[in-house]
Scaffold this motif. Structure first.
Motif, mmCIF file in Angstrom:
data_model
loop_
_atom_site.group_PDB
_atom_site.id
_atom_site.type_symbol
_atom_site.label_atom_id
_atom_site.label_comp_id
_atom_site.label_asym_id
_atom_site.label_seq_id
_atom_site.Cartn_x
_atom_site.Cartn_y
_atom_site.Cartn_z
ATOM 1 N N GLY A 112 0.876 -1.227 -0.081
ATOM 2 C CA GLY A 112 -0.082 -0.091 0.057
ATOM 3 C C GLY A 112 0.767 1.357 0.100
ATOM 4 N N VAL A 113 0.110 2.461 -0.158
ATOM 5 C CA VAL A 113 0.886 3.754 -0.233
ATOM 6 C C VAL A 113 0.753 4.027 1.331
ATOM 7 C CG1 VAL A 113 0.749 5.904 -1.075
ATOM 8 C CG2 VAL A 113 0.309 4.014 -2.375
ATOM 9 N N ALA A 153 4.190 5.984 -4.514
ATOM 10 C CA ALA A 153 5.329 4.798 -4.491
ATOM 11 C C ALA A 153 4.485 3.910 -3.196
ATOM 12 C CB ALA A 153 6.507 5.274 -4.011
ATOM 13 N N ALA A 154 4.276 2.437 -3.761
ATOM 14 C CA ALA A 154 3.792 1.741 -2.768
ATOM 15 C C ALA A 154 4.636 0.949 -2.127
ATOM 16 C CB ALA A 154 2.637 0.625 -3.322
ATOM 17 N N GLN A 155 4.576 0.581 -0.927
ATOM 18 C CA GLN A 155 5.305 -0.283 -0.117
ATOM 19 C C GLN A 155 4.733 -1.446 0.662
ATOM 20 O OE1 GLN A 155 7.257 2.463 2.891
ATOM 21 N NE2 GLN A 155 8.354 3.809 1.128
ATOM 22 N N GLY A 156 5.633 -2.451 0.542
ATOM 23 C CA GLY A 156 4.899 -3.830 1.031
ATOM 24 C C GLY A 156 5.904 -4.860 1.064
ATOM 25 N N LEU A 187 7.284 -0.209 -5.064
ATOM 26 C CA LEU A 187 6.664 -0.352 -6.240
ATOM 27 C C LEU A 187 6.271 1.118 -6.789
ATOM 28 C CD1 LEU A 187 5.718 -2.332 -8.606
ATOM 29 C CD2 LEU A 187 3.597 -2.522 -7.285
ATOM 30 N N PRO A 188 6.887 1.645 -7.845
ATOM 31 C CA PRO A 188 6.083 2.935 -8.382
ATOM 32 C C PRO A 188 4.768 2.531 -9.128
ATOM 33 C CG PRO A 188 7.842 1.980 -9.669
ATOM 34 C CD PRO A 188 7.913 1.173 -8.670
#
Length: 175
Positions: free
Chosen positions: A42-43, A71-74, A85-86
């Motif tokens: 998620g963002v 930019a999502a992070q996980g 993940l952009p």
């Protein structure tokens, strides 16, 4: 509708209320709202979201189109390693002045304002991968599964146990 959010736009200030054919460009960066995520990615709340939107006044309401970048992070679904993940998500939504009876899905113009947060949330969350995976590691190599022992680099072409059968087949071809 919240008035404090940077995602709530006053259409009177933009000159778009009841003026079909008029349009306005919105290029801005806003903090991400909370809960912009699914289970594994998620963002993060408060991280920057870049909006590049065009708002067009049409007879039915306000048509919003453009892109949302974040930019999502996980975590990688296979290895549980952290990943980033952009995202570059297209958004095209119509905010209507009046909903049709029974229409619960349309976004509405409320007191000459539109709240972009639900439309952005829907677009971004739908673009997030259900099972995020890291394409490459730090060395630039693609992820590979390893089961048991690694195979030697030079594997013989034929299994020695089948050599007798291979000899019989070779003899038959020669005759």
């Amino acid at each position: 509708m919240r008035n404090r959010s940077e995602l709530v736009l006053d259409l009177r200030k933009l000159g778009l209320i009841d003026r079909p054919g008029e349009w306005s460009r919105l290029d801005t960066t806003v903090p991400a709202p909370e809960d912009l995520r699914i289970e594994m990615i998620g963002v993060p709340e408060g991280s920057p979201i870049e909006l590049a939107l065009q708002l067009e006044s049409v007879v039915e309401g306000i048509y919003v189109s453009g892109s949302v970048r974040a930019a999502a992070q996980g975590q990688d679904a296979r290895t549980l390693e952290d990943l980033e993940l952009p995202l570059d998500v297209a958004i095209t939504e119509l905010f209507v002045y009046e909903r049709e009876p029974g229409d619960e899905e349309s976004y509405t113009v409320d007191r000459d304002r539109i709240d972009l947060e639900p439309a952005i949330r829907d677009a971004v969350v739908m673009a997030l991968p259900f099972r995020p995976v890291k394409d490459e590691d730090e060395d630039g190599e693609a992820f590979r599964y390893t089961l048991g022992e690694d195979l030697p680099e030079s594997v013989p072409e034929t299994d020695p146990r089948w050599s007798a059968l291979k000899n019989l087949l070779d003899e038959k071809k020669e005759s």
